[in-house]
Design an enzyme around this catalytic site. Structure first.
Site, PDB file in Angstrom:
ATOM      1  N   GLY A   6       0.818  -1.197   0.000  1.00 44.04           N
ATOM      2  CA  GLY A   6       0.000   0.000   0.000  1.00 44.04           C
ATOM      3  C   GLY A   6       0.846   1.239   0.000  1.00 44.04           C
ATOM      4  O   GLY A   6       2.056   1.189   0.195  1.00 44.04           O
ATOM      5  N   THR A   7       0.172   2.336  -0.208  1.00 42.52           N
ATOM      6  CA  THR A   7       0.816   3.633  -0.250  1.00 42.52           C
ATOM      7  C   THR A   7      -0.265   4.692  -0.297  1.00 42.52           C
ATOM      8  O   THR A   7      -1.437   4.380  -0.452  1.00 42.52           O
ATOM      9  CB  THR A   7       1.740   3.763  -1.475  1.00 42.52           C
ATOM     10  N   THR A   8       0.143   5.916  -0.206  1.00 39.26           N
ATOM     11  CA  THR A   8      -0.751   7.034  -0.483  1.00 39.26           C
ATOM     12  C   THR A   8       0.038   8.088  -1.232  1.00 39.26           C
ATOM     13  O   THR A   8       1.121   8.483  -0.798  1.00 39.26           O
ATOM     14  CB  THR A   8      -1.328   7.638   0.815  1.00 39.26           C
TER      15      THR A   8
END
EC number: 3.4.25.1
Length: 196
Positions: A6-8
């Site tokens: 995941g990441t943003t």
């Protein structure tokens, strides 16, 4: 075992330029692999992309876009606009829809005008004033919707982008909040910094 990453990443367009921001944590399943990965990749001196998804796919697409931008410049004697590059990337992604690149990308730049666009793995292309990608998107978008105004300065947009990534990092376990990579692009060029 199912592997989750995941990441943003976020992008904001204002009258004086664009701001791209991303966390610097890389995770695999329940493990943090590193806190120092760059998720914003410069394509030219005026255009960059953010990465959410398969690192190998994004790196290959970035190399392809860099080559296309150079070819365009040598052919036409002027830089490719951000909108043109976004449309090119949309076509590349759509051509591979049956074997998609596992990416969600924000492309931002300032060639003729400030431009931000969000692309999904199948080539869906949305130009907007602000956007987010990755597992922390719901949290980042909430902050962006609350804080965005058309008259934001580039510095205010930078602070808003950092706030959005950090908010996602507090609620999404796959997004880091310790360090944020920030790229600002104005008519004067591109500037990268890391905010702790």
């Amino acid at each position: 075992m199912e592997k989750k990453t995941g990441t943003t990443t976020v992008g904001i367009k204002v009258k004086d330029g664009v701001v791209l921001a991303a966390d610097t944590q890389a995770s695999l399943d329940h493990m943090v692999e590193t806190l120092n990965i760059k998720k914003i990749i410069p394509i030219t001196d005026r255009i960059a992309i953010t990465t959410a998804g398969s690192v190998g796919d994004v790196q290959m697409l970035a190399r392809y876009l860099e080559a296309e931008a150079r070819y365009y410049y040598f052919t036409w004697g002027r830089p490719m606009t951000t909108k043109a590059m976004a449309n090119l990337l949309s076509n590349i992604l759509n051509e591979n829809r049956w074997f998609p690149y596992l990416v969600q990308i924000i492309i931002g730049g300032y060639v003729d005008e400030p431009t931000i666009a969000n692309l999904d793995p199948f080539g869906g292309l949305i130009f907007d004033d602000y956007t987010a990608t990755g597992s922390g998107t719901p949290f980042a978008i909430a902050v962006l919707e609350e804080g965005y105004r058309e008259d934001l300065t580039i510095e205010e947009a930078k602070e808003l982008a950092i706030r959005a990534v950090r908010a996602a990092g507090r609620r999404d376990v796959y997004t880091g909040s310790k360090k944020v990579q920030v790229v600002t692009i104005t008519k004067d060029g591109m500037k990268e910094e890391f905010v702790v």
